[in-house]
Structures are given as structure tokens and as C-alpha cells.
Design an enzyme around this catalytic site. Structure first.
Site, mmCIF file in Angstrom:
data_model
loop_
_atom_site.group_PDB
_atom_site.id
_atom_site.type_symbol
_atom_site.label_atom_id
_atom_site.label_comp_id
_atom_site.label_asym_id
_atom_site.label_seq_id
_atom_site.Cartn_x
_atom_site.Cartn_y
_atom_site.Cartn_z
ATOM 1 N N ARG A 70 -15.475 -25.998 -2.056
ATOM 2 C CA ARG A 70 -14.759 -26.651 -0.970
ATOM 3 C C ARG A 70 -13.303 -26.958 -1.323
ATOM 4 N NH1 ARG A 70 -19.842 -27.040 -0.182
ATOM 5 N NH2 ARG A 70 -19.945 -27.416 -2.410
ATOM 6 N N THR A 71 -13.085 -27.560 -2.491
ATOM 7 C CA THR A 71 -11.722 -27.947 -2.842
ATOM 8 C C THR A 71 -10.838 -26.719 -2.993
ATOM 9 O OG1 THR A 71 -12.569 -29.912 -3.980
ATOM 10 C CG2 THR A 71 -10.323 -29.249 -4.483
ATOM 11 N N LYS A 99 -6.964 -15.892 -26.103
ATOM 12 C CA LYS A 99 -6.325 -15.439 -27.341
ATOM 13 C C LYS A 99 -5.904 -16.600 -28.239
ATOM 14 C CE LYS A 99 -4.296 -11.601 -24.699
ATOM 15 N NZ LYS A 99 -3.005 -11.006 -24.254
ATOM 16 N N ARG A 120 -7.750 -28.027 -11.163
ATOM 17 C CA ARG A 120 -9.085 -28.631 -11.270
ATOM 18 C C ARG A 120 -9.620 -28.267 -12.644
ATOM 19 N NH1 ARG A 120 -12.900 -30.108 -7.213
ATOM 20 N NH2 ARG A 120 -15.063 -30.160 -7.921
ATOM 21 N N HIS A 153 -10.209 -37.800 -8.324
ATOM 22 C CA HIS A 153 -10.139 -36.699 -7.363
ATOM 23 C C HIS A 153 -9.340 -37.226 -6.171
ATOM 24 C CE1 HIS A 153 -10.882 -33.075 -5.346
ATOM 25 N NE2 HIS A 153 -12.203 -32.977 -5.448
#
Length: 338
Positions: A70-71, A99, A120, A153
């Protein structure tokens, strides 16, 4: 703020979105009004074409190294609505971090190519560190915290406030209401962010309903007490939701388990089922940040008090509004006089 009040824009320009604590009532009222206006442009092809022209010269990176549906999609869609070209990293293993490059160097690399980074990450505090790092470089770019470990959030909390504002608009808005939050409150970052935003409203009361092992963390408890927010914590479920003007259900955050932490708890007592609907007020608002599990019965979806699917769609419009503020073009979101 009533339906006839014109909200004033914040005096301080928005630079980053890192924590819900950075927002005050003026910002929240203005954001809700701005989001309402943007949604009205969606009613015509001409309106959408206008929105799509506003930021067509901008580029964004969606750095989502923690699973998201959703986000991610709502931010991607918000970028598309405003004409922003969006690129993405969904797995750090596909970048030079594989790496051995540090995540900080990777993010500074991205800032060379884009005008905004939306992040996120399961790493607590990474968004704040990245914002500080880039602010000290010749090319700082805005950072949006789209979910930081179990901490915050903030844009979810903004869309939650918008959903509550719209859902309660005929009852005087959020002021004076009782909000019941249910579930894994210790590790639920949406609860932490929303509770802090509710501190901006008058006479709000919060009931936290959860198993004793997953009550709110001490820092949130201290913040709410310092802000003078009336709140209580209880292991009871049905009595708590019966008092609420809005019930905010959440899932178990077992991705943050240490050992078999979640398995030791019986969460079935905190499941909202169709049979519980008669316990709720007739005008109660039912919300959930999604995704859901068994804590929210799909049979409730058809109840008019269920607002979580609207809540989800609201995220796209609220995040579009936030982008216009970050790029300081929100003053161009004006409908023509009819």
C-alpha cells in the site's frame, strides 16, 4: 476546523517528513484542506492534466528495502498524479550494497540523480541519519520517512488523521473524541505516529487495548503525558471498543519478534468480528492501516462504519498533497472560480 474555515498554510516550509512530532494543528488542518482540493481535480481530465504538469520536471527515488504494498503503490501513484518520474529500489541486494557499499553511500548516490528520496527501511533511525547527511552536502534533497523499523510511519498517521477528519466531520471533527487503538501497540509504528498526532486536538481521549506484554512503549507514554493527552491502557477489548468514537485495529508485528515472543500471546481476544458490531456505537469509525490478518473480520467490510478501504485510497491523495508542500507548489492547488 469547521467546513467553512480557511486553513492557513504553515509558516515554516516543509523540508523533510521524518516524524509525526514535527506537525502541529495548523499543519494538519491545512493538509486536510489541501488534500480535499487536490481530490476535486480528479473529477475531470483537465484537472488531472493540470496536476500532472505541476512536477513533471522532478524525479523521485522510492527506496523500499522493507516489504510494502500500500505505501509503495500510494507514493508511486501520488508521484504519477503530479507528473514526478519515479524510480525504485525494492531490494538492497540489487544495489551496490551487495558489494559492501554502506547504505549511507548508496543513498547519497541516489541523491545525485533525483530530487526526492522516499524511504521505507527496517533500520531504525535511518531516515533521520540520511536527512542529516544530505543536509550537510552541496545537494540536499527532501527525505520522506515511509516507515522506519518499529519507530515511526508519519505519512500513515497523516492519512489516518485525514480519514478521521472526513469521517467525523458531521460530528465536530476529532476534537473531544475517544479513539481506541487495539493490538500490538508496543511495536506498531502506525500507532506511535498517530497517537502523537492526536495530541494536537482538544480533549481527545485514547484507549490502548492490548495484551500486557505489548502495551505502548515508555517513550510514547511519556510524550502523551507531557502533552496532557488523556489516555488509559487496558487488557480488555469489548468494553474498550464500546466507548470509542473510532476503533483503530492493528495486526501483530511478528517480523520484530525476539524468539517466540508473539507465539506466547493469545491474540484472539483482540479480534474484531462481525458479531461484535452491535457492541460499537452506531456512528463509530472502524479503521485499520492494513494489511490485516485475523484481527479484522472481512465480513465487516460491508458495514458503513468500516472506513479502512477509504483510508487506504486516502493515502494516495494525502501523499500527493505532501509532495506539493515539499516542492512548495501547494499555492498552485487552487480551483478556478466558477
Amino acid at each position: 476546523m469547521d467546513a467553512f474555515t480557511i486553513a492557513e498554510p504553515p509558516k515554516k516550509p516543509l523540508q523533510h517528513i521524518l516524524t509525526s512530532s514535527q506537525f502541529d494543528r495548523q499543519f494538519l488542518d491545512y493538509l486536510c484542506q489541501l488534500t480535499n482540493t487536490i481530490r476535486r481535480f480528479d473529477k475531470s481530465r483537465e484537472g488531472l492534466a493540470y496536476l500532472g504538469s505541476l512536477l513533471s520536471h522532478k524525479r523521485a527515488m522510492l527506496y523500499f528495502t522493507q516489504p510494502s504494498t500500500r505505501t509503495f503503490l500510494s507514493f508511486h501513484s501520488a508521484c504519477h498524479i503530479l507528473g514526478v518520474t519515479a524510480s525504485e529500489i525494492r531490494d538492497a541486494a540489487t544495489s551496490s550494497e551487495r558489494k559492501g557499499e554502506s547504505v549511507e553511500d548508496s543513498l547519497r548516490t541516489f541523491s545525485s540523480y533525483v530530487d526526492l528520496i522516499i524511504m521505507r527501511s527496517p533500520i531504525p533511525g535511518l531516515c533521520d541519519r540520511t536527512a542529516q547527511l544530505l543536509d550537510a552536502t552541496p545537494r540536499p534533497v527532501p527525505i520522506i520517512n515511509a516507515g522506519s523499523g518499529p519507530d515511526e510511519h508519519p505519512t500513515q498517521a497523516l492519512l489516518d488523521i485525514y480519514t478521521l477528519t472526513r469521517s467525523l466531520r458531521t460530528r465536530g471533527g476529532i476534537d473531544g473524541k475517544t479513539i481506541c487503538m487495539v493490538g500490538d501497540l508496543k511495536r506498531g509504528r502506525t500507532v506511535r505516529s498517530l497517537a502523537r498526532l492526536l495530541a494536537n486536538y482538544d480533549d481527545v481521549r485514547i484507549i490502548f487495548s492490548s495484551p500486557p506484554a505489548f502495551r505502548i512503549a515508555d517513550d510514547l507514554r511519556a510524550d502523551l503525558a507531557a502533552a496532557g493527552v488523556a489516555f488509559e491502557e487496558t487488557a480488555e477489548f469489548l468494553p474498550a471498543i464500546a466507548e470509542a468514537d473510532a476503533v483503530y485495529m492493528t495486526r501483530i508485528q511478528d517480523e520484530y519478534d525476539v524468539g517466540s515472543e508473539s507465539a506466547a500471546e493469545d491474540y484472539s481476544r483482540y479480534h474484531l468480528k462481525a458479531e461484535h458490531l452491535s457492541t460499537l456505537r452506531d456512528d463509530c469509525v472502524i479503521m485499520h492501516p492494513l494489511p490485516r490478518r485475523d484481527e479484522l473480520d472481512p465480513a465487516i467490510d460491508q458495514d458503513p462504519r468500516a472506513k479502512y478501504w477509504r483510508q487506504e485510497r486516502n493515502g494516495m491523495w494525502v501523499r500527493a498533497a505532501v509532495l506539493t508542500m515539499l516542492f512548495r507548489i501547494d499555492d498552485r492547488i487552487q480551483l478556478p472560480e466558477l
